[in-house]
Design a protein around this motif. Sequence first.
Motif, PDB file in Angstrom:
ATOM      1  N   LEU A  71      61.064  -2.606 -59.782  1.00  0.00           N
ATOM      2  CA  LEU A  71      61.365  -4.012 -59.520  1.00  0.00           C
ATOM      3  C   LEU A  71      60.162  -4.927 -59.759  1.00  0.00           C
ATOM      4  O   LEU A  71      60.302  -5.982 -60.386  1.00  0.00           O
ATOM      5  CB  LEU A  71      61.869  -4.186 -58.086  1.00  0.00           C
ATOM      6  N   LEU A  72      58.987  -4.554 -59.269  1.00  0.00           N
ATOM      7  CA  LEU A  72      57.829  -5.426 -59.438  1.00  0.00           C
ATOM      8  C   LEU A  72      57.489  -5.688 -60.905  1.00  0.00           C
ATOM      9  O   LEU A  72      57.241  -6.843 -61.278  1.00  0.00           O
ATOM     10  CB  LEU A  72      56.615  -4.856 -58.692  1.00  0.00           C
ATOM     11  N   PRO A  73      57.459  -4.654 -61.761  1.00  0.00           N
ATOM     12  CA  PRO A  73      57.226  -4.948 -63.192  1.00  0.00           C
ATOM     13  C   PRO A  73      58.283  -5.879 -63.773  1.00  0.00           C
ATOM     14  O   PRO A  73      57.950  -6.786 -64.549  1.00  0.00           O
ATOM     15  CB  PRO A  73      57.277  -3.566 -63.848  1.00  0.00           C
ATOM     16  N   TYR A  74      59.532  -5.656 -63.378  1.00  0.00           N
ATOM     17  CA  TYR A  74      60.575  -6.535 -63.909  1.00  0.00           C
ATOM     18  C   TYR A  74      60.396  -7.956 -63.391  1.00  0.00           C
ATOM     19  O   TYR A  74      60.527  -8.928 -64.151  1.00  0.00           O
ATOM     20  CB  TYR A  74      61.976  -6.040 -63.552  1.00  0.00           C
ATOM     21  N   ARG A  75      60.112  -8.108 -62.095  1.00  0.00           N
ATOM     22  CA  ARG A  75      59.969  -9.440 -61.518  1.00  0.00           C
ATOM     23  C   ARG A  75      58.807 -10.208 -62.129  1.00  0.00           C
ATOM     24  O   ARG A  75      58.855 -11.435 -62.235  1.00  0.00           O
ATOM     25  CB  ARG A  75      59.787  -9.340 -60.005  1.00  0.00           C
ATOM     26  N   GLU A  76      57.770  -9.513 -62.537  1.00  0.00           N
ATOM     27  CA  GLU A  76      56.658 -10.194 -63.198  1.00  0.00           C
ATOM     28  C   GLU A  76      57.146 -10.853 -64.494  1.00  0.00           C
ATOM     29  O   GLU A  76      56.796 -11.994 -64.792  1.00  0.00           O
ATOM     30  CB  GLU A  76      55.521  -9.221 -63.508  1.00  0.00           C
ATOM     31  N   PHE A  77      57.974 -10.121 -65.238  1.00  0.00           N
ATOM     32  CA  PHE A  77      58.539 -10.725 -66.444  1.00  0.00           C
ATOM     33  C   PHE A  77      59.482 -11.872 -66.074  1.00  0.00           C
ATOM     34  O   PHE A  77      59.432 -12.948 -66.675  1.00  0.00           O
ATOM     35  CB  PHE A  77      59.306  -9.691 -67.269  1.00  0.00           C
ATOM     36  N   GLN A  78      60.358 -11.661 -65.095  1.00  0.00           N
ATOM     37  CA  GLN A  78      61.352 -12.663 -64.734  1.00  0.00           C
ATOM     38  C   GLN A  78      60.699 -13.969 -64.287  1.00  0.00           C
ATOM     39  O   GLN A  78      61.124 -15.059 -64.697  1.00  0.00           O
ATOM     40  CB  GLN A  78      62.259 -12.125 -63.624  1.00  0.00           C
ATOM     41  N   ASN A  79      59.662 -13.869 -63.467  1.00  0.00           N
ATOM     42  CA  ASN A  79      58.971 -15.077 -63.016  1.00  0.00           C
ATOM     43  C   ASN A  79      58.336 -15.815 -64.184  1.00  0.00           C
ATOM     44  O   ASN A  79      58.392 -17.046 -64.263  1.00  0.00           O
ATOM     45  CB  ASN A  79      57.902 -14.708 -61.979  1.00  0.00           C
ATOM     46  N   THR A  80      57.735 -15.060 -65.101  1.00  0.00           N
ATOM     47  CA  THR A  80      57.122 -15.674 -66.276  1.00  0.00           C
ATOM     48  C   THR A  80      58.183 -16.336 -67.157  1.00  0.00           C
ATOM     49  O   THR A  80      57.959 -17.406 -67.724  1.00  0.00           O
ATOM     50  CB  THR A  80      56.349 -14.623 -67.094  1.00  0.00           C
ATOM     51  N   TRP A  81      59.342 -15.696 -67.279  1.00  0.00           N
ATOM     52  CA  TRP A  81      60.440 -16.258 -68.071  1.00  0.00           C
ATOM     53  C   TRP A  81      60.810 -17.664 -67.580  1.00  0.00           C
ATOM     54  O   TRP A  81      60.884 -18.610 -68.368  1.00  0.00           O
ATOM     55  CB  TRP A  81      61.649 -15.337 -68.010  1.00  0.00           C
ATOM     56  N   PHE A  82      61.010 -17.800 -66.275  1.00  0.00           N
ATOM     57  CA  PHE A  82      61.414 -19.101 -65.740  1.00  0.00           C
ATOM     58  C   PHE A  82      60.286 -20.133 -65.859  1.00  0.00           C
ATOM     59  O   PHE A  82      60.544 -21.311 -66.142  1.00  0.00           O
ATOM     60  CB  PHE A  82      61.878 -18.961 -64.294  1.00  0.00           C
ATOM     61  N   PRO A 238      65.916 -17.309 -60.410  1.00  0.00           N
ATOM     62  CA  PRO A 238      64.615 -16.741 -60.011  1.00  0.00           C
ATOM     63  C   PRO A 238      64.570 -16.302 -58.560  1.00  0.00           C
ATOM     64  O   PRO A 238      63.610 -15.658 -58.140  1.00  0.00           O
ATOM     65  CB  PRO A 238      63.648 -17.915 -60.256  1.00  0.00           C
ATOM     66  N   TYR A 239      65.597 -16.645 -57.774  1.00  0.00           N
ATOM     67  CA  TYR A 239      65.573 -16.353 -56.350  1.00  0.00           C
ATOM     68  C   TYR A 239      66.076 -14.944 -56.053  1.00  0.00           C
ATOM     69  O   TYR A 239      66.895 -14.389 -56.778  1.00  0.00           O
ATOM     70  CB  TYR A 239      66.458 -17.340 -55.580  1.00  0.00           C
ATOM     71  N   TYR A 240      65.601 -14.406 -54.929  1.00  0.00           N
ATOM     72  CA  TYR A 240      66.177 -13.173 -54.413  1.00  0.00           C
ATOM     73  C   TYR A 240      67.506 -13.499 -53.734  1.00  0.00           C
ATOM     74  O   TYR A 240      67.684 -14.607 -53.201  1.00  0.00           O
ATOM     75  CB  TYR A 240      65.241 -12.524 -53.396  1.00  0.00           C
ATOM     76  N   PRO A 241      68.450 -12.562 -53.712  1.00  0.00           N
ATOM     77  CA  PRO A 241      69.728 -12.810 -53.030  1.00  0.00           C
ATOM     78  C   PRO A 241      69.557 -13.248 -51.579  1.00  0.00           C
ATOM     79  O   PRO A 241      70.305 -14.101 -51.093  1.00  0.00           O
ATOM     80  CB  PRO A 241      70.437 -11.461 -53.141  1.00  0.00           C
ATOM     81  N   GLN A 242      68.576 -12.678 -50.869  1.00  0.00           N
ATOM     82  CA  GLN A 242      68.392 -13.048 -49.461  1.00  0.00           C
ATOM     83  C   GLN A 242      67.956 -14.507 -49.295  1.00  0.00           C
ATOM     84  O   GLN A 242      68.173 -15.103 -48.240  1.00  0.00           O
ATOM     85  CB  GLN A 242      67.398 -12.112 -48.771  1.00  0.00           C
ATOM     86  N   ASP A 243      67.347 -15.093 -50.321  1.00  0.00           N
ATOM     87  CA  ASP A 243      66.999 -16.515 -50.251  1.00  0.00           C
ATOM     88  C   ASP A 243      68.267 -17.370 -50.281  1.00  0.00           C
ATOM     89  O   ASP A 243      68.354 -18.391 -49.578  1.00  0.00           O
ATOM     90  CB  ASP A 243      66.077 -16.896 -51.412  1.00  0.00           C
ATOM     91  N   ILE A 244      69.243 -16.962 -51.081  1.00  0.00           N
ATOM     92  CA  ILE A 244      70.516 -17.679 -51.135  1.00  0.00           C
ATOM     93  C   ILE A 244      71.293 -17.460 -49.835  1.00  0.00           C
ATOM     94  O   ILE A 244      71.885 -18.394 -49.280  1.00  0.00           O
ATOM     95  CB  ILE A 244      71.340 -17.219 -52.351  1.00  0.00           C
ATOM     96  N   THR A 245      71.283 -16.217 -49.346  1.00  0.00           N
ATOM     97  CA  THR A 245      71.924 -15.906 -48.068  1.00  0.00           C
ATOM     98  C   THR A 245      71.396 -16.815 -46.961  1.00  0.00           C
ATOM     99  O   THR A 245      72.162 -17.386 -46.171  1.00  0.00           O
ATOM    100  CB  THR A 245      71.667 -14.427 -47.690  1.00  0.00           C
ATOM    101  N   THR A 246      70.083 -16.938 -46.905  1.00  0.00           N
ATOM    102  CA  THR A 246      69.450 -17.755 -45.859  1.00  0.00           C
ATOM    103  C   THR A 246      69.879 -19.206 -45.953  1.00  0.00           C
ATOM    104  O   THR A 246      70.169 -19.855 -44.939  1.00  0.00           O
ATOM    105  CB  THR A 246      67.916 -17.662 -45.973  1.00  0.00           C
ATOM    106  N   LYS A 247      69.928 -19.734 -47.163  1.00  0.00           N
ATOM    107  CA  LYS A 247      70.300 -21.138 -47.332  1.00  0.00           C
ATOM    108  C   LYS A 247      71.754 -21.374 -46.924  1.00  0.00           C
ATOM    109  O   LYS A 247      72.084 -22.421 -46.346  1.00  0.00           O
ATOM    110  CB  LYS A 247      70.087 -21.563 -48.794  1.00  0.00           C
TER     111      LYS A 247
END
Length: 304
Positions: A71-82, A238-247
Amino acid sequence: MEKRPSRIYLFFSLGFIFMLICAVGSFFYGLKVGTDRTEAKFDAKTAATKQIKRVGTYPQQDLVSFYHTVLLPYREFQNTWFEDMDQLNAGDPTTDNASIVRALGKLADEQYKQANQSAINGTSPLLQDAQTNYLKSLKLFSTGTSKYISKANSIPGSLVAEQLAKDEYIKSAMNYTLRAQEQMYFAILKWSSTMNSEIPKQVVFQPKVSITEWKSYPIAVKNLLITNILLEKNMYQPYYPQDITTKIDQMIQNGQSGELNVQYIHQSVDLLLRTDAIKANEFKKNKNRYYKDELLPQLPFFYE
Protein backbone atom coordinates in the motif's frame (compact mmCIF):
# COMPACT_ATOMS: atom_id res chain seq x y z
CA MET A 1 -27.90 -9.83 -76.80
CA GLU A 2 -28.46 -12.50 -74.11
CA LYS A 3 -24.97 -12.10 -72.61
CA ARG A 4 -25.58 -8.60 -71.30
CA PRO A 5 -28.66 -9.48 -69.17
CA SER A 6 -26.84 -12.59 -67.94
CA ARG A 7 -23.92 -10.44 -66.87
CA ILE A 8 -26.25 -8.00 -65.11
CA TYR A 9 -27.99 -10.90 -63.35
CA LEU A 10 -24.57 -12.20 -62.32
CA PHE A 11 -23.61 -8.84 -60.84
CA PHE A 12 -26.92 -8.62 -59.00
CA SER A 13 -26.48 -12.16 -57.70
CA LEU A 14 -22.94 -11.49 -56.49
CA GLY A 15 -24.05 -8.23 -54.91
CA PHE A 16 -26.89 -9.98 -53.11
CA ILE A 17 -24.58 -12.72 -51.83
CA PHE A 18 -22.08 -10.10 -50.64
CA MET A 19 -24.82 -8.19 -48.78
CA LEU A 20 -26.05 -11.43 -47.26
CA ILE A 21 -22.57 -12.28 -46.00
CA CYS A 22 -22.22 -8.78 -44.50
CA ALA A 23 -25.61 -9.05 -42.83
CA VAL A 24 -24.80 -12.44 -41.33
CA GLY A 25 -21.41 -11.18 -40.21
CA SER A 26 -22.96 -8.10 -38.62
CA PHE A 27 -25.51 -10.26 -36.84
CA PHE A 28 -22.90 -12.53 -35.27
CA TYR A 29 -20.65 -9.58 -34.42
CA GLY A 30 -23.58 -7.85 -32.73
CA LEU A 31 -24.43 -11.07 -30.94
CA LYS A 32 -20.85 -11.38 -29.67
CA VAL A 33 -20.74 -7.75 -28.51
CA GLY A 34 -24.08 -8.15 -26.77
CA THR A 35 -22.95 -11.37 -25.14
CA ASP A 36 -19.69 -9.79 -24.01
CA ARG A 37 -21.53 -6.84 -22.48
CA THR A 38 -24.00 -9.11 -20.73
CA GLU A 39 -21.15 -11.22 -19.35
CA ALA A 40 -19.35 -8.09 -18.19
CA LYS A 41 -22.45 -6.92 -16.31
CA PHE A 42 -22.89 -10.38 -14.82
CA ASP A 43 -19.24 -10.43 -13.72
CA ALA A 44 -19.69 -7.05 -12.03
CA LYS A 45 -22.78 -8.25 -10.17
CA THR A 46 -21.15 -11.47 -9.01
CA ALA A 47 -17.80 -9.94 -8.07
CA ALA A 48 -18.89 -9.27 -4.48
CA THR A 49 -20.17 -12.83 -4.12
CA LYS A 50 -16.90 -14.28 -5.41
CA GLN A 51 -14.96 -12.06 -3.06
CA ILE A 52 -16.94 -13.25 -0.05
CA LYS A 53 -15.89 -16.81 -0.87
CA ARG A 54 -12.20 -15.86 -0.61
CA VAL A 55 -11.82 -17.56 2.76
CA GLY A 56 -8.62 -17.31 4.68
CA THR A 57 -7.06 -15.99 7.84
CA TYR A 58 -6.18 -12.34 8.24
CA PRO A 59 -3.89 -11.86 11.23
CA GLN A 60 -2.80 -8.33 12.01
CA GLN A 61 0.79 -9.09 10.96
CA ASP A 62 -0.41 -9.83 7.41
CA LEU A 63 -2.33 -6.56 7.29
CA VAL A 64 0.70 -4.64 8.58
CA SER A 65 3.00 -6.37 6.09
CA PHE A 66 0.62 -5.54 3.23
CA TYR A 67 0.40 -1.93 4.36
CA HIS A 68 4.16 -1.41 4.30
CA THR A 69 5.15 -3.53 1.29
CA VAL A 70 2.24 -2.85 -1.08
CA LEU A 71 0.00 0.00 0.00
CA LEU A 72 2.68 2.56 0.90
CA PRO A 73 4.51 2.27 -2.45
CA TYR A 74 1.21 2.58 -4.26
CA ARG A 75 0.07 5.55 -2.16
CA GLU A 76 3.30 7.38 -2.92
CA PHE A 77 2.42 7.18 -6.60
CA GLN A 78 -1.25 8.04 -5.99
CA ASN A 79 -0.43 11.16 -3.97
CA THR A 80 2.02 12.31 -6.63
CA TRP A 81 -0.60 11.68 -9.34
CA PHE A 82 -3.11 14.04 -7.72
CA GLU A 83 -0.47 16.67 -7.00
CA ASP A 84 0.70 16.57 -10.62
CA MET A 85 -2.84 16.69 -11.99
CA ASP A 86 -3.40 19.85 -9.92
CA GLN A 87 -0.21 21.33 -11.35
CA LEU A 88 -1.23 20.51 -14.92
CA ASN A 89 -4.73 21.89 -14.39
CA ALA A 90 -3.24 25.16 -13.10
CA GLY A 91 -2.20 25.80 -16.70
CA ASP A 92 1.07 27.61 -15.98
CA PRO A 93 2.65 28.14 -19.45
CA THR A 94 6.16 27.83 -17.95
CA THR A 95 5.45 24.31 -16.67
CA ASP A 96 7.23 21.48 -18.46
CA ASN A 97 4.20 19.24 -18.98
CA ALA A 98 6.21 16.51 -20.70
CA SER A 99 8.58 16.23 -17.72
CA ILE A 100 5.64 15.83 -15.36
CA VAL A 101 4.07 13.08 -17.45
CA ARG A 102 7.41 11.33 -17.97
CA ALA A 103 8.15 11.44 -14.23
CA LEU A 104 4.74 9.95 -13.45
CA GLY A 105 5.40 6.99 -15.75
CA LYS A 106 8.84 6.48 -14.23
CA LEU A 107 7.44 6.65 -10.69
CA ALA A 108 4.74 4.10 -11.57
CA ASP A 109 7.46 1.70 -12.74
CA GLU A 110 9.54 2.27 -9.61
CA GLN A 111 6.62 1.75 -7.26
CA TYR A 112 5.58 -1.34 -9.19
CA LYS A 113 8.98 -2.89 -8.44
CA GLN A 114 8.70 -1.98 -4.76
CA ALA A 115 5.17 -3.30 -4.38
CA ASN A 116 6.16 -6.52 -6.13
CA GLN A 117 9.20 -7.30 -3.97
CA SER A 118 7.40 -9.39 -1.37
CA ALA A 119 4.78 -12.08 -1.84
CA ILE A 120 1.71 -11.84 0.35
CA ASN A 121 0.97 -14.76 2.65
CA GLY A 122 -1.06 -17.38 0.81
CA THR A 123 -3.43 -17.76 3.74
CA SER A 124 -4.72 -14.22 3.10
CA PRO A 125 -6.16 -14.47 -0.43
CA LEU A 126 -7.96 -11.12 -0.36
CA LEU A 127 -4.64 -9.39 0.28
CA GLN A 128 -3.04 -11.43 -2.50
CA ASP A 129 -5.77 -10.25 -4.87
CA ALA A 130 -5.33 -6.67 -3.69
CA GLN A 131 -1.58 -6.80 -4.34
CA THR A 132 -2.20 -8.15 -7.85
CA ASN A 133 -4.68 -5.36 -8.61
CA TYR A 134 -2.44 -2.61 -7.25
CA LEU A 135 0.37 -3.94 -9.46
CA LYS A 136 -1.93 -4.01 -12.50
CA SER A 137 -2.92 -0.44 -11.73
CA LEU A 138 0.67 0.80 -11.60
CA LYS A 139 1.53 -1.00 -14.83
CA LEU A 140 -1.44 0.59 -16.61
CA PHE A 141 -0.59 4.04 -15.26
CA SER A 142 2.91 3.60 -16.69
CA THR A 143 1.57 2.50 -20.08
CA GLY A 144 -1.09 5.21 -20.20
CA THR A 145 1.18 8.13 -19.35
CA SER A 146 3.85 7.05 -21.86
CA LYS A 147 1.47 7.84 -24.74
CA TYR A 148 1.30 11.55 -23.85
CA ILE A 149 4.95 12.45 -23.28
CA SER A 150 5.65 13.47 -26.90
CA LYS A 151 2.69 15.85 -27.18
CA ALA A 152 2.39 17.10 -23.59
CA ASN A 153 4.30 20.34 -24.29
CA SER A 154 2.33 21.14 -27.44
CA ILE A 155 -1.02 21.50 -25.65
CA PRO A 156 -2.14 23.28 -22.45
CA GLY A 157 -1.56 21.45 -19.19
CA SER A 158 -5.28 21.36 -18.41
CA LEU A 159 -5.85 19.55 -21.69
CA VAL A 160 -3.10 17.05 -20.86
CA ALA A 161 -4.83 16.30 -17.53
CA GLU A 162 -8.19 16.01 -19.29
CA GLN A 163 -6.88 13.60 -21.92
CA LEU A 164 -5.12 11.49 -19.29
CA ALA A 165 -8.37 11.22 -17.32
CA LYS A 166 -10.17 9.98 -20.46
CA ASP A 167 -7.47 7.53 -21.52
CA GLU A 168 -8.62 3.89 -21.44
CA TYR A 169 -5.38 2.68 -19.82
CA ILE A 170 -5.66 5.30 -17.08
CA LYS A 171 -9.34 4.58 -16.47
CA SER A 172 -8.54 0.88 -16.17
CA ALA A 173 -5.67 1.68 -13.79
CA MET A 174 -8.04 3.64 -11.56
CA ASN A 175 -10.57 0.82 -11.62
CA TYR A 176 -7.96 -1.74 -10.54
CA THR A 177 -7.02 0.56 -7.65
CA LEU A 178 -10.63 0.71 -6.49
CA ARG A 179 -10.90 -3.09 -6.69
CA ALA A 180 -7.72 -3.51 -4.66
CA GLN A 181 -8.95 -1.01 -2.09
CA GLU A 182 -12.21 -2.90 -1.64
CA GLN A 183 -10.33 -6.19 -1.19
CA MET A 184 -8.00 -4.66 1.40
CA TYR A 185 -10.89 -3.29 3.46
CA PHE A 186 -12.71 -6.60 3.16
CA ALA A 187 -9.63 -8.21 4.71
CA ILE A 188 -9.75 -5.63 7.50
CA LEU A 189 -13.39 -6.54 8.12
CA LYS A 190 -12.45 -10.21 8.35
CA TRP A 191 -9.73 -9.39 10.90
CA SER A 192 -12.26 -7.33 12.88
CA SER A 193 -14.74 -10.21 12.95
CA THR A 194 -12.12 -12.55 14.41
CA MET A 195 -11.50 -10.06 17.22
CA ASN A 196 -15.18 -9.35 17.88
CA SER A 197 -17.81 -11.97 17.11
CA GLU A 198 -20.51 -9.27 16.89
CA ILE A 199 -18.86 -7.88 13.74
CA PRO A 200 -19.93 -9.86 10.64
CA LYS A 201 -17.33 -11.75 8.63
CA GLN A 202 -18.97 -10.77 5.37
CA VAL A 203 -21.51 -8.25 4.18
CA VAL A 204 -23.67 -7.99 1.07
CA PHE A 205 -25.05 -4.47 0.83
CA GLN A 206 -28.38 -3.48 -0.65
CA PRO A 207 -28.25 -1.13 -3.67
CA LYS A 208 -29.30 1.73 -1.39
CA VAL A 209 -28.14 1.83 2.22
CA SER A 210 -30.15 4.25 4.35
CA ILE A 211 -28.77 6.59 6.98
CA THR A 212 -30.57 4.52 9.62
CA GLU A 213 -28.85 1.31 8.49
CA TRP A 214 -25.51 3.09 8.31
CA LYS A 215 -25.74 4.24 11.92
CA SER A 216 -26.03 0.62 13.08
CA TYR A 217 -22.76 -0.46 11.40
CA PRO A 218 -19.34 -0.72 13.07
CA ILE A 219 -16.64 1.29 11.33
CA ALA A 220 -15.15 -1.76 9.57
CA VAL A 221 -18.47 -2.27 7.78
CA LYS A 222 -18.89 1.44 7.05
CA ASN A 223 -15.45 1.63 5.44
CA LEU A 224 -16.15 -1.42 3.30
CA LEU A 225 -19.43 0.11 2.12
CA ILE A 226 -17.57 3.26 1.08
CA THR A 227 -15.12 1.18 -0.99
CA ASN A 228 -18.13 -0.52 -2.64
CA ILE A 229 -19.66 2.83 -3.59
CA LEU A 230 -16.37 4.24 -4.89
CA LEU A 231 -15.84 1.14 -7.04
CA GLU A 232 -19.40 1.11 -8.34
CA LYS A 233 -19.23 4.80 -9.29
CA ASN A 234 -15.60 4.56 -10.41
CA MET A 235 -14.59 7.44 -8.13
CA TYR A 236 -10.80 7.60 -7.91
CA GLN A 237 -10.00 9.87 -4.97
CA PRO A 238 -6.94 10.79 -2.88
CA TYR A 239 -8.78 10.14 0.39
CA TYR A 240 -8.86 6.98 2.44
CA PRO A 241 -12.34 5.42 2.81
CA GLN A 242 -12.30 6.16 6.55
CA ASP A 243 -11.95 9.88 5.78
CA ILE A 244 -15.21 9.74 3.82
CA THR A 245 -16.82 7.63 6.56
CA THR A 246 -15.88 10.25 9.14
CA LYS A 247 -17.31 13.11 7.09
CA ILE A 248 -20.59 11.25 6.65
CA ASP A 249 -20.84 10.60 10.38
CA GLN A 250 -20.07 14.26 11.00
CA MET A 251 -22.89 15.29 8.65
CA ILE A 252 -25.30 12.99 10.48
CA GLN A 253 -24.23 14.19 13.94
CA ASN A 254 -24.53 17.85 12.90
CA GLY A 255 -27.95 17.32 11.37
CA GLN A 256 -26.74 18.32 7.90
CA SER A 257 -27.98 15.09 6.30
CA GLY A 258 -31.53 15.91 7.38
CA GLU A 259 -31.27 19.55 6.33
CA LEU A 260 -30.03 18.54 2.88
CA ASN A 261 -32.65 15.77 2.61
CA VAL A 262 -29.97 13.11 2.17
CA GLN A 263 -31.57 9.72 2.81
CA TYR A 264 -28.99 7.27 1.46
CA ILE A 265 -25.26 6.87 1.90
CA HIS A 266 -24.44 6.97 -1.81
CA GLN A 267 -26.10 10.41 -1.92
CA SER A 268 -23.82 11.55 0.91
CA VAL A 269 -20.74 10.34 -0.96
CA ASP A 270 -21.83 12.11 -4.15
CA LEU A 271 -22.45 15.34 -2.29
CA LEU A 272 -19.18 15.29 -0.35
CA LEU A 273 -17.02 14.56 -3.38
CA ARG A 274 -18.87 16.98 -5.65
CA THR A 275 -18.42 19.82 -3.17
CA ASP A 276 -14.84 18.85 -2.29
CA ALA A 277 -15.84 18.80 1.36
CA ILE A 278 -13.36 16.13 2.49
CA LYS A 279 -9.97 17.15 3.78
CA ALA A 280 -6.87 15.08 4.47
CA ASN A 281 -6.82 13.07 7.69
CA GLU A 282 -10.51 13.61 8.48
CA PHE A 283 -10.51 10.28 10.31
CA LYS A 284 -7.45 10.90 12.47
CA LYS A 285 -8.68 14.36 13.45
CA ASN A 286 -12.04 13.01 14.61
CA LYS A 287 -11.14 9.47 15.68
CA ASN A 288 -11.51 10.06 19.42
CA ARG A 289 -14.73 11.96 18.87
CA TYR A 290 -16.58 9.33 16.83
CA TYR A 291 -14.65 6.06 17.06
CA LYS A 292 -12.98 5.98 20.45
CA ASP A 293 -14.31 2.51 21.28
CA GLU A 294 -14.22 1.07 17.74
CA LEU A 295 -12.05 -1.95 16.97
CA LEU A 296 -9.32 -1.26 14.41
CA PRO A 297 -6.07 -3.04 13.45
CA GLN A 298 -2.77 -1.32 14.25
CA LEU A 299 -2.29 0.21 10.82
CA PRO A 300 -0.68 3.65 10.51
CA PHE A 301 -3.55 5.17 8.52
CA PHE A 302 -5.81 4.56 11.52
CA TYR A 303 -3.42 6.04 14.09
CA GLU A 304 -1.21 9.05 14.58
